[in-house]
Design an enzyme around this catalytic site. Structure first.
Site, PDB file in Angstrom:
ATOM      1  N   CYS A 129     -23.317  13.045 -32.745  1.00 31.35           N
ATOM      2  CA  CYS A 129     -24.603  13.037 -33.451  1.00 31.35           C
ATOM      3  C   CYS A 129     -24.491  13.311 -34.965  1.00 31.35           C
ATOM      4  CB  CYS A 129     -25.549  14.010 -32.753  1.00 31.35           C
ATOM      5  SG  CYS A 129     -27.277  13.628 -33.057  1.00 31.35           S
ATOM      6  N   HIS A 162     -25.001  14.236 -26.492  1.00 31.94           N
ATOM      7  CA  HIS A 162     -24.798  15.668 -26.255  1.00 31.94           C
ATOM      8  C   HIS A 162     -24.747  15.848 -24.746  1.00 31.94           C
ATOM      9  CE1 HIS A 162     -26.034  16.654 -30.402  1.00 31.94           C
ATOM     10  NE2 HIS A 162     -27.042  15.824 -30.246  1.00 31.94           N
TER      11      HIS A 162
HETATM   12  N1  GLN Z   1     -30.038  15.311 -38.086  1.00 32.43           N
HETATM   13  C1  GLN Z   1     -29.639  14.198 -37.369  1.00 32.43           C
HETATM   14  C2  GLN Z   1     -30.776  13.394 -36.763  1.00 32.43           C
HETATM   15  O1  GLN Z   1     -31.773  13.932 -36.294  1.00 32.43           O
HETATM   16  C3  GLN Z   1     -28.663  14.640 -36.309  1.00 32.43           C
HETATM   17  C4  GLN Z   1     -29.315  15.343 -35.147  1.00 32.43           C
HETATM   18  C5  GLN Z   1     -28.318  15.855 -34.146  1.00 32.43           C
HETATM   19  O2  GLN Z   1     -27.148  16.088 -34.476  1.00 32.43           O
HETATM   20  N2  GLN Z   1     -28.779  16.092 -32.923  1.00 32.43           N
HETATM   21  O3  GLN Z   1     -30.670  12.193 -36.765  1.00 32.43           O
END
Ligand code: GLN
Length: 249
Positions: free
Chosen positions: A94, A192
């Site tokens: 992510c 995740h």
């Molecule tokens: N900030 C990024 C987004 O929302 C990554 C989010 C995350 O790592 N879950 O796209």
């Protein structure tokens, strides 16, 4: 033969949400059960860079966390790029996946530069993509996880996705059916979950590549109790996968 593997966990203080630290635990335990000694380096901003690195893990984080680590990430970009080109396996989830691309433009319109190991860019949008997800990959079969991101990621020509998704509105950008990206032994993904405890095929891919990088071969040495524990972990993973696959989004 020395049986040490150096695992680098990138920015665990700021880039570590939705259970991503489970990836570190999973790699560590399976390596131990294969008879390797694990040296774990938790690397945060301005820490010393370890002498040996055989495997790199990076997690997700809020936009704020990404802003915090970016200066240091650029300080280490050449070292990370050299490792990636040398075949060191990496798993970037992510927020770190986005920063391994060319850039991430936030909803506010700020452009955070990425270190360009993966050919892609990301644009933040109001609507978040959230929920359980199954993707299909030729190499790893079905991959089970959970996504939660506002950034929509677009792969550049020639960049391989990690897998494909059936469900419209999911994956890299909710429209082109791709999820994640691959380069050499580098995997970037929105999954995740934690990802690795539920996807031992990917865990073992990373482990094999790390051992090959360090020693030229992967040579498991598992005694009877280690084999039993490995089987137990695989059974739990199958059950967790079956439940996750049936859960509505
Ligand atoms: N900030 C990024 C987004 O929302 C990554 C989010 C995350 O790592 N879950 O796209």
């Amino acid at each position: 033969m020395d049986r040490r593997i150096d695992v680098l966990s990138l920015y665990p203080k700021d880039m570590n949400i939705y259970g991503d630290s489970g990836n570190v635990l999973s790699i560590r335990r399976r390596l131990e059960l294969f008879g390797y000694h694990v040296q774990l380096h938790a690397y945060n901003q301005d820490d010393e860079w370890p002498e040996h690195v055989d495997l790199v893990l990076g997690g997700g984080g809020q936009d704020q966390g990404q802003r915090k680590i970016i200066r240091d990430l650029f300080k280490r970009a050449d070292a990370i790029r050299a490792l990636a080109n040398d075949g060191v396996p990496m798993l970037m989830i992510c927020g770190m996946y986005q920063l391994f691309g060319d850039y991430f433009e936030t909803i506010e319109g700020d452009r955070l530069p990425g270190i360009g190991i993966l050919g892609l860019h990301t644009i933040g949008q109001e609507e978040r993509l959230i929920g359980n997800l199954v993707e299909h990959s030729e190499e790893f079969g079905d991959i089970v996880g959970y996504e939660n991101h506002s950034g929509k990621t677009f792969l550049h020509e020639g960049t391989r996705p990690l897998g494909t998704v059936d469900n419209p509105g999911t994956g890299n950008n909710g429209s082109d059916g791709t999820e994640g990206a691959r380069m050499n032994h580098v995997i970037g993904t929105y999954m995740h979950g934690s990802l690795l405890p539920k996807n031992p095929e990917i865990t073992d891919f990373l482990i094999r590549a790390a051992c090959q990088h360090r020693y030229g071969e992967f040579a498991a040495q598992s005694d009877a109790s280690a084999l039993q524990e490995l089987k137990g972990l695989d059974d739990i993973a199958s059950k967790a996968r079956a439940v996750a696959m049936q859960r509505p989004r």
